[in-house]
Write a protein that holds these residues in place. Structure first.
Motif, PDB file in Angstrom:
ATOM      1  N   ILE A 182      52.003  81.254  34.937  1.00 12.23           N
ATOM      2  CA  ILE A 182      52.745  81.271  33.680  1.00 12.23           C
ATOM      3  C   ILE A 182      53.797  82.378  33.714  1.00 12.23           C
ATOM      4  O   ILE A 182      53.493  83.529  34.019  1.00 12.23           O
ATOM      5  CB  ILE A 182      51.800  81.455  32.480  1.00 12.23           C
ATOM      6  CG1 ILE A 182      50.810  80.289  32.413  1.00 12.23           C
ATOM      7  CG2 ILE A 182      52.595  81.554  31.183  1.00 12.23           C
ATOM      8  CD1 ILE A 182      49.790  80.418  31.305  1.00 12.23           C
ATOM      9  N   ILE A 183      55.035  82.013  33.406  1.00  9.12           N
ATOM     10  CA  ILE A 183      56.160  82.943  33.411  1.00  9.12           C
ATOM     11  C   ILE A 183      56.429  83.392  31.974  1.00  9.12           C
ATOM     12  O   ILE A 183      56.727  82.567  31.112  1.00  9.12           O
ATOM     13  CB  ILE A 183      57.420  82.280  33.992  1.00  9.12           C
ATOM     14  CG1 ILE A 183      57.188  81.876  35.457  1.00  9.12           C
ATOM     15  CG2 ILE A 183      58.627  83.205  33.869  1.00  9.12           C
ATOM     16  CD1 ILE A 183      58.346  81.111  36.059  1.00  9.12           C
ATOM     17  N   PRO A 184      56.344  84.687  31.695  1.00 11.00           N
ATOM     18  CA  PRO A 184      56.639  85.161  30.342  1.00 11.00           C
ATOM     19  C   PRO A 184      58.143  85.211  30.089  1.00 11.00           C
ATOM     20  O   PRO A 184      58.951  85.165  31.021  1.00 11.00           O
ATOM     21  CB  PRO A 184      56.026  86.565  30.330  1.00 11.00           C
ATOM     22  CG  PRO A 184      56.098  87.004  31.744  1.00 11.00           C
ATOM     23  CD  PRO A 184      55.908  85.773  32.583  1.00 11.00           C
ATOM     24  N   ASN A 215      55.254  79.863  26.426  1.00  9.66           N
ATOM     25  CA  ASN A 215      55.807  79.704  25.088  1.00  9.66           C
ATOM     26  C   ASN A 215      55.473  80.941  24.265  1.00  9.66           C
ATOM     27  O   ASN A 215      54.325  81.130  23.868  1.00  9.66           O
ATOM     28  CB  ASN A 215      55.220  78.452  24.428  1.00  9.66           C
ATOM     29  CG  ASN A 215      55.870  78.143  23.088  1.00  9.66           C
ATOM     30  OD1 ASN A 215      56.705  78.895  22.594  1.00  9.66           O
ATOM     31  ND2 ASN A 215      55.486  77.024  22.504  1.00  9.66           N
ATOM     32  N   PRO A 216      56.445  81.817  24.004  1.00  5.96           N
ATOM     33  CA  PRO A 216      56.175  82.977  23.148  1.00  5.96           C
ATOM     34  C   PRO A 216      56.236  82.550  21.685  1.00  5.96           C
ATOM     35  O   PRO A 216      57.218  81.973  21.235  1.00  5.96           O
ATOM     36  CB  PRO A 216      57.313  83.939  23.498  1.00  5.96           C
ATOM     37  CG  PRO A 216      58.440  83.045  23.901  1.00  5.96           C
ATOM     38  CD  PRO A 216      57.816  81.810  24.509  1.00  5.96           C
ATOM     39  N   ASN A 217      55.195  82.822  20.937  1.00  2.94           N
ATOM     40  CA  ASN A 217      55.149  82.309  19.577  1.00  2.94           C
ATOM     41  C   ASN A 217      54.175  83.139  18.752  1.00  2.94           C
ATOM     42  O   ASN A 217      53.388  83.920  19.281  1.00  2.94           O
ATOM     43  CB  ASN A 217      54.715  80.836  19.583  1.00  2.94           C
ATOM     44  CG  ASN A 217      55.251  80.071  18.385  1.00  2.94           C
ATOM     45  OD1 ASN A 217      55.738  80.656  17.427  1.00  2.94           O
ATOM     46  ND2 ASN A 217      55.170  78.758  18.450  1.00  2.94           N
ATOM     47  N   ARG A 218      54.207  82.915  17.454  1.00 10.46           N
ATOM     48  CA  ARG A 218      53.224  83.540  16.579  1.00 10.46           C
ATOM     49  C   ARG A 218      51.843  83.013  16.899  1.00 10.46           C
ATOM     50  O   ARG A 218      51.673  81.864  17.308  1.00 10.46           O
ATOM     51  CB  ARG A 218      53.568  83.246  15.115  1.00 10.46           C
ATOM     52  CG  ARG A 218      54.872  83.880  14.652  1.00 10.46           C
ATOM     53  CD  ARG A 218      55.115  83.606  13.180  1.00 10.46           C
ATOM     54  NE  ARG A 218      55.197  82.188  12.885  1.00 10.46           N
ATOM     55  CZ  ARG A 218      56.300  81.466  13.011  1.00 10.46           C
ATOM     56  NH1 ARG A 218      57.417  82.035  13.429  1.00 10.46           N
ATOM     57  NH2 ARG A 218      56.312  80.188  12.704  1.00 10.46           N
ATOM     58  N   ASN A 219      50.844  83.838  16.722  1.00  7.62           N
ATOM     59  CA  ASN A 219      49.466  83.448  16.983  1.00  7.62           C
ATOM     60  C   ASN A 219      49.051  82.311  16.048  1.00  7.62           C
ATOM     61  O   ASN A 219      49.034  82.479  14.832  1.00  7.62           O
ATOM     62  CB  ASN A 219      48.552  84.656  16.792  1.00  7.62           C
ATOM     63  CG  ASN A 219      47.086  84.272  16.894  1.00  7.62           C
ATOM     64  OD1 ASN A 219      46.740  83.357  17.624  1.00  7.62           O
ATOM     65  ND2 ASN A 219      46.246  84.973  16.160  1.00  7.62           N
ATOM     66  N   PRO A 220      48.718  81.129  16.608  1.00  8.21           N
ATOM     67  CA  PRO A 220      48.360  79.997  15.745  1.00  8.21           C
ATOM     68  C   PRO A 220      46.885  79.944  15.375  1.00  8.21           C
ATOM     69  O   PRO A 220      46.460  79.041  14.652  1.00  8.21           O
ATOM     70  CB  PRO A 220      48.736  78.791  16.623  1.00  8.21           C
ATOM     71  CG  PRO A 220      48.433  79.272  18.011  1.00  8.21           C
ATOM     72  CD  PRO A 220      48.763  80.759  18.019  1.00  8.21           C
ATOM     73  N   ILE A 221      46.077  80.880  15.867  1.00 10.10           N
ATOM     74  CA  ILE A 221      44.625  80.813  15.673  1.00 10.10           C
ATOM     75  C   ILE A 221      44.211  81.830  14.616  1.00 10.10           C
ATOM     76  O   ILE A 221      44.361  83.040  14.800  1.00 10.10           O
ATOM     77  CB  ILE A 221      43.879  81.082  16.994  1.00 10.10           C
ATOM     78  CG1 ILE A 221      44.364  80.109  18.079  1.00 10.10           C
ATOM     79  CG2 ILE A 221      42.377  80.968  16.790  1.00 10.10           C
ATOM     80  CD1 ILE A 221      43.798  80.401  19.443  1.00 10.10           C
ATOM     81  N   GLU A 222      43.701  81.343  13.525  1.00  8.64           N
ATOM     82  CA  GLU A 222      43.262  82.236  12.457  1.00  8.64           C
ATOM     83  C   GLU A 222      42.078  83.084  12.925  1.00  8.64           C
ATOM     84  O   GLU A 222      41.201  82.628  13.638  1.00  8.64           O
ATOM     85  CB  GLU A 222      42.857  81.426  11.221  1.00  8.64           C
ATOM     86  CG  GLU A 222      44.022  80.718  10.542  1.00  8.64           C
ATOM     87  CD  GLU A 222      43.599  80.019   9.272  1.00  8.64           C
ATOM     88  OE1 GLU A 222      42.452  80.225   8.839  1.00  8.64           O
ATOM     89  OE2 GLU A 222      44.413  79.251   8.725  1.00  8.64           O
ATOM     90  N   GLY A 223      42.069  84.335  12.484  1.00  5.21           N
ATOM     91  CA  GLY A 223      40.943  85.207  12.787  1.00  5.21           C
ATOM     92  C   GLY A 223      41.129  86.067  14.010  1.00  5.21           C
ATOM     93  O   GLY A 223      40.347  86.979  14.253  1.00  5.21           O
ATOM     94  N   ASP A 267      49.523  89.455  16.743  1.00  2.87           N
ATOM     95  CA  ASP A 267      50.709  88.969  16.050  1.00  2.87           C
ATOM     96  C   ASP A 267      51.388  87.847  16.819  1.00  2.87           C
ATOM     97  O   ASP A 267      51.851  86.866  16.242  1.00  2.87           O
ATOM     98  CB  ASP A 267      51.703  90.120  15.835  1.00  2.87           C
ATOM     99  CG  ASP A 267      51.169  91.152  14.865  1.00  2.87           C
ATOM    100  OD1 ASP A 267      50.391  90.768  13.977  1.00  2.87           O
ATOM    101  OD2 ASP A 267      51.523  92.330  15.008  1.00  2.87           O
ATOM    102  N   GLU A 268      51.474  87.987  18.139  1.00  4.35           N
ATOM    103  CA  GLU A 268      52.154  87.001  18.954  1.00  4.35           C
ATOM    104  C   GLU A 268      51.371  86.761  20.245  1.00  4.35           C
ATOM    105  O   GLU A 268      50.627  87.627  20.707  1.00  4.35           O
ATOM    106  CB  GLU A 268      53.579  87.446  19.285  1.00  4.35           C
ATOM    107  CG  GLU A 268      54.490  87.547  18.062  1.00  4.35           C
ATOM    108  CD  GLU A 268      55.923  87.864  18.444  1.00  4.35           C
ATOM    109  OE1 GLU A 268      56.192  88.038  19.653  1.00  4.35           O
ATOM    110  OE2 GLU A 268      56.762  87.935  17.544  1.00  4.35           O
ATOM    111  N   ILE A 269      51.564  85.585  20.819  1.00  2.23           N
ATOM    112  CA  ILE A 269      50.959  85.254  22.098  1.00  2.23           C
ATOM    113  C   ILE A 269      51.989  84.525  22.960  1.00  2.23           C
ATOM    114  O   ILE A 269      52.976  83.995  22.454  1.00  2.23           O
ATOM    115  CB  ILE A 269      49.702  84.359  21.947  1.00  2.23           C
ATOM    116  CG1 ILE A 269      50.052  83.046  21.230  1.00  2.23           C
ATOM    117  CG2 ILE A 269      48.595  85.081  21.202  1.00  2.23           C
ATOM    118  CD1 ILE A 269      48.922  82.056  21.179  1.00  2.23           C
TER     119      ILE A 269
END
Length: 238
Positions: free
Chosen positions: A44-46, A10-18, A22-24
Motif C-alpha cells: 500500500i502506497i500512502p 485511500n487517505p480518508n476520515r476514519n469510517p469506523i465508530e469507536g 481522526d484519519e486512516i
C-alpha cells in the motif's frame, strides 16, 4: 521473486465508530487478496506527493482502486450539483504516480475510480454524474444488490485481453455515478455497457488496462474475475 504491486492507499476520515483515530489510509481487503491469489505481493502506497517517485522505485506494477469522485478541476470544469465527496490529495498523488509510471513503461491496472483517473490523466473528461449523460438507461450503481452478483451486461471488443478471457459478452457488478465522457489520448475503449458507457479500456501500447466494474468484490464467487489482476502480473513477468 514475486512481483510487487503498489496499491495507492485511500487517505480518508476514519469510517469506523469507536476507534480513536481522526484519519486512516486504507485499501479494501479484496484488492489485497486478489493480488495474493495471482502471485503478487501487495504494497500500500500512502499519499506523500514529495516521495511519489521513490515509492515507484519499490514496485513492479501499479494498481489504482475505487473510491471518491475525481475533482472536475482536473479536467477544466466547475462542480456539478450532484458531485459527491472529493479527495484532492489522493487525486494529486495518483496523477503524479500515473505520469511517472507511464514514463517508466510500468504496467498500470485501474479499477472503477482507477479507470476514471487514468482517463483524466491522459487528457480525457468525465460525466460528473450520470444525469449528464443523455443515453443513460442502465442502473450503474447496483446497491442494495450484493457486489458478488453481476447485474448488467457489457459488450467487449474482439481481439482484446478481456475478450480472450470473457468472450464478447459478460455480466459485471458496478458502483459508480460518474463515467467517461471524452476518452483520453492514447486510450482505447474495449468494453461498453448497453447504454454506451465505457466499461473497459487499454492504452494503445497495452501497458494499461482499466475496468469500471469491481472484480475485487466478485472473484470469490466468480474465479474468472481474477483474470483482471492476473493481467498485471503477466505484464510484469514478460
Amino acid at each position: 521473486m514475486k512481483p510487487i504491486i503498489g496499491i495507492v492507499g485511500n487517505p480518508n476520515r476514519n469510517p469506523i465508530e469507536g476507534l480513536h483515530m481522526d484519519e486512516i489510509t486504507y485499501t479494501p481487503q479484496g484488492y489485497i487478496d486478489a493480488i495474493f491469489k495471482v502471485g503478487g505481493l501487495p504494497l500500500i502506497i500512502p499519499t506523500n506527493l514529495d516521495d511519489a517517485s521513490k515509492y515507484l522505485d519499490l514496485v513492479d506494477g501499479l494498481l489504482l482502486t475505487g473510491g471518491q469522485d475525481i475533482s472536475p478541476e482536473l479536467y477544466g470544469q466547475e462542480p456539478h450539483p450532484k458531485l459527491q465527496e472529493l479527495n484532492p490529495p489522493r487525486d494529486e498523488m495518483e496523477m503524479a504516480l500515473i505520469k511517472d509510471a507511464n514514463s517508466r513503461n510500468m504496467p498500470i491496472l485501474g479499477i472503477c475510480r482507477g479507470l476514471q483517473i487514468l482517463n483524466v490523466a491522459f487528457g480525457g473528461t468525465l460525466y460528473q454524474d450520470l444525469s449528464e449523460y443523455p443515453d443513460w438507461k442502465v442502473r450503474h450503481l447496483q446497491d442494495p444488490t450484493l457486489p458478488e452478483y453481476a447485474t448488467h451486461s457489457i459488450s467487449i471488443e474482439p481481439n482484446s485481453y478481456l475478450s480472450e478471457v470473457y468472450g464478447q459478452n459478460y455480466r459485471v457488478n458496478t458502483y459508480h455515478h460518474q463515467a467517461i465522457n471524452q476518452l483520453g489520448d492514447s486510450l482505447v475503449a474495449i468494453a461498453e455497457s448497453p447504454d454506451g458507457l465505457v466499461e473497459g479500456l487499454v492504452s494503445d501500447d497495452n501497458r494499461i488496462l482499466a475496468v469500471q466494474w469491481h472484480p475485487e468484490m466478485s472473484f470469490t464467487r466468480n474465479q474468472s474475475d481474477l483474470a483482471i489482476f492476473k493481467w498485471l502480473i503477466n505484464k510484469i513477468e514478460k
